[in-house]
Design an enzyme around this catalytic site. Structure first.
Site, PDB file in Angstrom:
ATOM      1  N   ASP A  82      45.782 102.837 -31.110  1.00  0.00           N
ATOM      2  CA  ASP A  82      46.826 103.755 -30.658  1.00  0.00           C
ATOM      3  C   ASP A  82      48.094 103.565 -31.491  1.00  0.00           C
ATOM      4  OD1 ASP A  82      48.123 105.647 -29.050  1.00  0.00           O
ATOM      5  OD2 ASP A  82      48.850 104.102 -27.663  1.00  0.00           O
ATOM      6  N   HIS A 172      57.390 108.477 -24.240  1.00  0.00           N
ATOM      7  CA  HIS A 172      56.725 107.239 -23.854  1.00  0.00           C
ATOM      8  C   HIS A 172      57.577 106.481 -22.833  1.00  0.00           C
ATOM      9  CE1 HIS A 172      54.709 107.848 -27.874  1.00  0.00           C
ATOM     10  NE2 HIS A 172      53.688 107.675 -27.054  1.00  0.00           N
ATOM     11  N   HIS A 201      50.610 112.578 -25.515  1.00  0.00           N
ATOM     12  CA  HIS A 201      51.140 111.225 -25.386  1.00  0.00           C
ATOM     13  C   HIS A 201      52.257 111.246 -24.350  1.00  0.00           C
ATOM     14  CE1 HIS A 201      49.361 109.039 -28.944  1.00  0.00           C
ATOM     15  NE2 HIS A 201      48.923 110.275 -29.118  1.00  0.00           N
ATOM     16  N   GLY A 202      52.564 110.080 -23.788  1.00  0.00           N
ATOM     17  CA  GLY A 202      53.602 110.029 -22.756  1.00  0.00           C
ATOM     18  C   GLY A 202      53.109 110.566 -21.434  1.00  0.00           C
ATOM     19  N   SER A 204      52.267 108.852 -18.764  1.00  0.00           N
ATOM     20  CA  SER A 204      52.717 108.080 -17.602  1.00  0.00           C
ATOM     21  C   SER A 204      53.924 108.728 -16.929  1.00  0.00           C
ATOM     22  CB  SER A 204      53.097 106.659 -18.031  1.00  0.00           C
ATOM     23  OG  SER A 204      51.967 105.940 -18.455  1.00  0.00           O
ATOM     24  N   ASN A 223      46.991 110.316 -22.832  1.00  0.00           N
ATOM     25  CA  ASN A 223      47.226 108.879 -22.976  1.00  0.00           C
ATOM     26  C   ASN A 223      47.980 108.328 -21.766  1.00  0.00           C
ATOM     27  OD1 ASN A 223      46.165 109.299 -25.533  1.00  0.00           O
ATOM     28  ND2 ASN A 223      47.704 108.050 -26.550  1.00  0.00           N
ATOM     29  N   THR A 226      51.961 103.052 -19.893  1.00  0.00           N
ATOM     30  CA  THR A 226      52.984 102.386 -19.080  1.00  0.00           C
ATOM     31  C   THR A 226      52.572 102.242 -17.621  1.00  0.00           C
ATOM     32  OG1 THR A 226      54.732 103.205 -20.533  1.00  0.00           O
ATOM     33  CG2 THR A 226      55.391 102.454 -18.349  1.00  0.00           C
TER      34      THR A 226
END
Length: 275
Positions: A82, A172, A201-202, A204, A223, A226
């Site tokens: 990643d 993120h 991405h990001g 969470s 993805n 966190t």
């Protein structure tokens, strides 16, 4: 199926308007929990590792373990680097057994990002592995740069990546306030690149209703790092409080921690699959 690259699982997800969960792991417990979750939901999964683990022996050792876990599963499992930010990390990841790699040149000028990502994509192909690149920039903070549709098309076609990470408003880490996703931008990129699965991405903390809209607009990989790692840490703290100074064998201590992580991952996998 067991150990595979990402191509087939993401292509199938894109065609069926669902997404594959990609979870960042850092030890046996976080990895085992992801596999348990995938097996319970009967869904393919991507197990990935932070780029910094590839600057030490940690990733090399973890990949060997992940191979054993994947080969015990009847489900498709990809092992992924990643946010690799150097070509050396990409080369090491493939040499150590990753079936997929991401080279993240999103902070570089477009021409440099294309050049380096194209090299990494071809290098991965030589290993029979898949490659992900990023255009636009998903940051940890306020320096996010949204993906330009025309640049995304140029980048994808010039690099030959198997999956394209796009920036549509996520970041993120945890959010101070809910992000506003540009779903129209996501849809425009997907329509311009119907053959390329898109990556969010990001994930969470992003409102799940927005994640669902993004999946419907072309996202095929989500993805999660966190919030999954946070679940692990909070579960460890909870079990430590229960001990109250008493002794418990380490393997028994981690059993409920693994179960908590598996339950968390399973909920997300089920949601990404549209169930």
């Amino acid at each position: 199926m067991a150990l595979v690259d990402m191509r087939e699982m993401l292509a199938a997800a894109r065609g069926e308007h669902r997404a594959v969960g990609a979870f960042n792991v850092a030890n046996y417990e976080t990895a085992r929990a992801v596999l348990m979750a995938a097996e319970r939901e009967r869904q393919p999964v991507i197990i990935q590792m932070y780029m910094r683990l590839f600057d030490s022996e940690k990733a090399c050792d973890l990949i060997g373990m992940l191979h054993r876990l994947a080969h015990r599963s009847a489900l498709p499992v990809a092992v992924h680097l990643d946010h690799g930010n150097t070509i050396r990390q990409v080369k090491d990841a493939l040499a150590w057994g990753c079936t997929s790699v991401m080279y993240d040149g999103s902070r570089s000028p477009l021409a440099e990002n294309i050049r380096d990502t194209a090299f990494c994509a071809q290098y991965a192909r030589n290993f029979g592995a898949s490659a992900e690149g990023e255009i636009g920039h998903v940051a940890q903070g306020d320096d996010t740069a949204l993906t330009d549709v025309s640049e995304a098309v140029e980048f994808a076609r010039a690099t030959g990546v198997d999956a394209l990470a796009v920036s549509i408003g996520t970041a993120h880490g945890y959010y101070k306030q809910a992000p506003k996703l540009d779903i129209d931008r996501c849809r425009a990129i997907a329509e311009a690149l119907p053959e390329v699965p898109l990556v969010l991405h990001g994930g969470s903390g992003t409102p799940l209703a927005d994640v669902r809209r993004a999946i419907q607009a072309g996202i095929a990989k989500v993805n999660i790092a966190t919030e999954y790692q946070d679940t692990y840490l909070k579960s460890c703290r909870k079990e430590l409080e229960k001990l109250d100074g008493k002794f418990l064998p380490v393997d028994k201590f981690f059993d409920p921690v693994v179960e908590a992580c598996a339950e968390h991952a399973a909920r997300l996998i089920r949601f990404f699959a549209g169930k």
